[in-house]
Scaffold this active site. Structure first.
Site, PDB file in Angstrom:
ATOM      1  N   GLU A  64       2.157   1.834  -3.343  1.00  0.00           N
ATOM      2  CA  GLU A  64       1.107   2.392  -4.190  1.00  0.00           C
ATOM      3  C   GLU A  64       0.912   3.885  -3.916  1.00  0.00           C
ATOM      4  OE1 GLU A  64      -2.243  -0.237  -3.661  1.00  0.00           O
ATOM      5  OE2 GLU A  64      -3.173   0.518  -5.492  1.00  0.00           O
ATOM      6  N   GLU A 124     -13.045 -13.944  -5.773  1.00  0.00           N
ATOM      7  CA  GLU A 124     -11.719 -13.425  -6.145  1.00  0.00           C
ATOM      8  C   GLU A 124     -10.615 -14.062  -5.314  1.00  0.00           C
ATOM      9  OE1 GLU A 124     -14.567 -11.716  -5.429  1.00  0.00           O
ATOM     10  OE2 GLU A 124     -14.074  -9.587  -5.444  1.00  0.00           O
ATOM     11  N   SER A 149      -6.900   1.601  -2.843  1.00  0.00           N
ATOM     12  CA  SER A 149      -5.702   0.809  -3.089  1.00  0.00           C
ATOM     13  C   SER A 149      -6.145  -0.565  -3.585  1.00  0.00           C
ATOM     14  CB  SER A 149      -4.930   0.660  -1.776  1.00  0.00           C
ATOM     15  OG  SER A 149      -4.077  -0.447  -1.837  1.00  0.00           O
ATOM     16  N   GLU A 153     -15.869 -11.909   3.323  1.00  0.00           N
ATOM     17  CA  GLU A 153     -14.711 -11.634   2.465  1.00  0.00           C
ATOM     18  C   GLU A 153     -14.020 -12.939   2.067  1.00  0.00           C
ATOM     19  OE1 GLU A 153     -11.117  -9.983   4.229  1.00  0.00           O
ATOM     20  OE2 GLU A 153     -10.890  -8.613   2.549  1.00  0.00           O
ATOM     21  N   LYS A 207     -15.345 -10.357   7.636  1.00  0.00           N
ATOM     22  CA  LYS A 207     -14.218 -11.189   7.182  1.00  0.00           C
ATOM     23  C   LYS A 207     -14.689 -12.571   6.732  1.00  0.00           C
ATOM     24  CE  LYS A 207     -10.707  -8.422   7.621  1.00  0.00           C
ATOM     25  NZ  LYS A 207      -9.918  -8.042   6.430  1.00  0.00           N
ATOM     26  N   GLU A 250       0.819  -1.200   0.000  1.00  0.00           N
ATOM     27  CA  GLU A 250       0.000   0.000   0.000  1.00  0.00           C
ATOM     28  C   GLU A 250       0.863   1.264   0.000  1.00  0.00           C
ATOM     29  OE1 GLU A 250      -4.140  -0.685   1.699  1.00  0.00           O
ATOM     30  OE2 GLU A 250      -3.319   0.788   3.078  1.00  0.00           O
ATOM     31  N   CYS A 295      -8.330  -2.317   3.556  1.00  0.00           N
ATOM     32  CA  CYS A 295      -8.182  -3.443   4.501  1.00  0.00           C
ATOM     33  C   CYS A 295      -9.507  -3.954   5.019  1.00  0.00           C
ATOM     34  CB  CYS A 295      -7.367  -3.009   5.705  1.00  0.00           C
ATOM     35  SG  CYS A 295      -5.781  -2.349   5.265  1.00  0.00           S
ATOM     36  N   CYS A 355     -11.223  -1.751  14.035  1.00  0.00           N
ATOM     37  CA  CYS A 355     -11.444  -3.183  14.287  1.00  0.00           C
ATOM     38  C   CYS A 355     -11.650  -3.495  15.769  1.00  0.00           C
ATOM     39  CB  CYS A 355     -10.272  -3.998  13.766  1.00  0.00           C
ATOM     40  SG  CYS A 355      -9.905  -3.655  12.045  1.00  0.00           S
TER      41      CYS A 355
END
Lengths: 162, 587
Positions: free
Chosen positions: B288, B378, B331, B373, B370, B285, B311, B516
């Site tokens: 980037e 992907e 990102s 996710e 999560k 990151e 994230c 978090c």
């Protein structure tokens, strides 16, 4: 929108009519119910696509729009028949036998509340208090009000619209 | 504001105008029971629907009992909070609620954490005299993250307030009326088809078992019992500062070493750390950020700025469904959870000489998103997911207890090398502002070629919902934005859409209030938001205690790039550590 939701596209001229109504509102805040009334007047009912359109225009979540539509029995997500029959189930009508009248309509039309006959002629609705308690039990067919209705009168009422 | 004097249960109390009876009573040590009410002022959530009527009180001269949570005080008011009439009404209200609530408390997911259960106990309800129609008709709604069991809904509307007012997601609303009333999605579509971001904040505030996480504990037990599998675990930074609460530790206690010991005793073959992957995230990151900034500074006006962190999976879901026109600015770096899974099943599996199918990657996360996710297409290779199962902090506590372990009795142990090696920069991912601070530590040193004099960027810390700070890097001023809670994220995104007037270069966004540490999978805070501050303080303490505090100085990360990945943003790094976003049309 996911495929299960968009089942049809909206009639552009009706859409435009609704948009014009929304555009002339002084503020978009607090106008959801007024807009839903107008939309039901234009489209005849409030399918998902109409609710999604309204949500977008008024910048409120679709869930909220659906919340309001599902709360008020006046709003319908099903297309209504040519002659919508509404049986008042408010307290006064109820105690004077509205349920028996409703059951008679159900039997005669072979419909449940919220449904429309296959030929699109009649739909059956129940609502809360039309403000004519002195005439209880009250039935409305379209804009016409019938008072002191008994189950025996149901057949004759229907005949008027055959 | 003028003060108002009133008496509550014979005690005089003076409070500012606008105070509710509930707050005034609290001031003199009277705790009127509540159920639907939830006041999380710090994150701007106040659920004041007054729908449950548990908090009713008697006001002299008033014929009706009034809800204390929503009735403002008045001069000279005489309030009784415990008269026979009040107690009788309260019990009756409770019995009415219970008459339409399933009684399967023993096997309910909220058992022991249920506010309704607690209240029934406090009020001494031993029988429910009211019988009648009971609603038990709703189909359970299963998603990869959250399970909705609306038979248990008591219509407190907390989830709705959280989803609409705090998170501005708008997935939930009260629908229908009377007995049929329930909280649902638009057109009652499954949660997965709705605009829900899976942030889990609805679960965090649900007082009963109506909203709960998808429980993966047993699937983990089965994976651990499979002799043919190599089971690898990663633990997110925010877990170590909250897990202790489930074992009676004070909020803010750091239990990293004990957690590692517990995981090893549970039978995980390798106990690794998501913090390692957080360091890896920073490598990608920060590269980037630098790449985009350098192009921007050399006059390229097409560079997508500000760059947004990626994230947080709930945040990614949010931008994919609600701001699709901005999808070129986040990102492309995968989240630490997914980077870990990707590296574990490539680099580390190769190191062990096993095929990826033989490895099971389990993540322990403060998060419910999560889970969703991990299930995204992907993040699979030929149908094999990079992360097989994700469990929450709460689920890990259950797992530890089921294995007859007590965190208090365990001696501290260290993570395994190399994927357990991490820096202070990795740890601070667990709280709002941490990711961008970690990235700044690395970007600063890479840009200037000089070592940072002060590693702590205090200006990036804190609990304000939106924070903006400028970090001077030589003669360049890096403008940083931070938002936590999706409502704040929305406000910042709308600012970007309106032309980015504050000229922000980089923005960190976390879906949950507090970041978090306040995730939907953390031990329940039951309305005590002070707990989040203690967890955040613990995160920064853990950072200070680390010998290495900058991601690019992590030796295991350096080794990974030297022996396997090549350069950050290089071909292999790109293939394994980056992802793409696409518009998701949701209801």
């Amino acid at each position: 929108m996911s495929s299960s939701v968009v089942s049809q596209t909206l009639d552009p001229s009706k859409c435009k009519q609704l948009d014009q109504f929304i555009d002339q509102l002084p503020s978009k805040k607090g106008e959801l119910i007024a807009v839903l009334h107008k939309a039901q007047e234009i489209f005849g009912y409030l399918p998902k696509e109409v609710q999604q359109h309204i949500a977008k225009r008024l910048e409120v979540p679709v869930a909220k729009v659906y919340g309001v539509v599902s709360f008020y029995s006046f709003f319908s997500m099903e297309p209504k028949g040519e002659h919508p029959i509404s049986i008042c189930m408010g307290t006064a009508c109820y105690v004077r036998g509205a349920e028996k009248v409703l059951n008679e309509f159900k039997k005669e039309l072979n419909l449940e509340v919220g449904e429309t006959t296959p030929d699109g002629k009649f739909s059956l609705l129940s609502l809360r208090c039309v403000g004519a308690c002195g005439l209880a039990p009250v039935v409305m067919v379209g804009e016409k009000v019938y008072g002191r209705v008994t189950p025996e009168m149901v057949k004759d009422i229907l005949k008027e619209y055959q | 504001m003028p003060n108002i004097t009133l008496t509550i249960d014979g005690k005089r109390v003076e409070v500012p105008k606008g105070t509710t009876i509930l707050e005034a009573a609290k001031k003199i040590g009277l705790f009127i029971p509540t159920l639907c009410h939830l006041d999380l002022h710090d994150i701007k959530m106040v659920n004041q629907t007054a729908s449950c009527r548990i908090c009713v009180v008697e006001i002299e001269g008033n014929r009706r009992l009034m809800p204390a949570c929503a009735t403002p005080v008045q001069e000279g008011m005489k309030v009784r909070t415990n008269s026979v009439r009040v107690l009788n009404a309260r019990k009756t209200v409770m019995e009415l609620i219970l008459s339409d609530h399933p009684k399967d408390c023993l096997i309910c997911s909220k058992s022991g954490e249920c506010e309704l259960q607690d209240l029934a106990e406090i009020l001494g309800i031993r029988e429910v005299r009211i019988t009648g129609r009971s609603q038990s008709v709703y189909k359970k709604d299963y998603s990869p993250s959250i399970i909705r069991n609306m038979d248990k809904c008591i219509m407190c509307r907390r989830c709705e307030t959280m989803c609409n007012d705090v998170q501005t997601v708008g997935a939930l609303s009260g629908i229908n009326r009377g007995f049929d009333a329930v909280v649902a999605t638009a057109f009652e579509v499954p949660l997965e088809e709705s605009v829900c971001t899976h942030c889990g904040q609805c679960v965090a505030v649900c007082p009963v078992g109506a909203l709960a996480e998808k429980d993966n504990v047993w699937a983990v037990v089965e994976a651990l019992a499979d002799p043919d599998k190599v089971v690898v675990v990663q633990t997110a930074p925010a877990v170590r500062v909250a897990l202790g609460e489930e074992f009676g530790y004070e909020p803010g206690t750091i239990v990293t070493g004990k957690m590692v010991a517990a995981l090893r005793r549970l039978g995980f073959d390798y106990v690794f750390d998501t913090d390692f992957a957080a360091d890896l995230t920073i490598m990608e990151e920060a590269s980037e950020v630098l790449d985009r900034l350098q192009r921007y500074l050399s006059g390229d006006t097409t560079v997508p700025l500000p760059i947004l962190t990626s994230c947080c999976p709930a945040w990614v879901n949010f931008i994919e469904s609600q701001f699709p026109e901005l999808l070129d600015i986040p990102s492309s770096a995968k989240s630490p959870q997914q980077m870990f899974g990707s590296i574990a099943k490539s680099y580390y599996a190769e190191k062990l000489g096993i095929p990826r199918e033989k490895m099971v990657v389990i993540s322990v996360m403060p998060c419910l998103a999560k889970k969703q996710e991990a299930s995204r297409e992907e993040f699979q290779v030929d149908g094999n997911p990079d992360v097989d199962l994700s469990i929450s902090t709460r689920e890990l506590a259950h797992l530890i207890k089921q294995a007859n372990l007590d965190l208090r009795e365990l001696q501290e142990e260290e993570f395994d090398y190399p994927l357990g090696m991490s820096t202070g920069a990795g740890v601070i991912f667990g709280t709002t502002g941490g990711v961008i601070e970690a990235a700044t530590r690395t970007a600063y040193e890479w840009l200037t070629g000089r070592e940072l004099e002060t590693i702590d960027f205090e200006q990036l810390r804190g609990m304000d919902g939106i924070r903006v700070a400028t970090v001077p890097i030589d003669d360049f001023e890096l403008n940083i934005g931070i938002a936590h809670g999706l409502g704040n994220a929305r406000a910042l995104l709308e600012e970007i859409e309106a032309g980015n007037p504050r000229n922000l270069h980089a923005i960190e966004i976390m879906a949950c209030p507090g970041g978090c540490i306040g995730g939907g999978g953390q031990p329940y805070h039951h309305g005590n938001i002070e707990i989040l501050k203690k967890r955040a303080a613990a995160i920064y303490k853990e950072d200070r205690n680390k010998p290495i505090r900058k991601s690019h100085e992590n030796p295991a990360i350096q080794e990974l790039y030297e022996t396997y990945l090549g350069k950050p943003m290089g071909e292999k790094a790109h293939a394994l550590l980056h992802t793409t976003y696409s518009e998701k049309q949701k209801v």
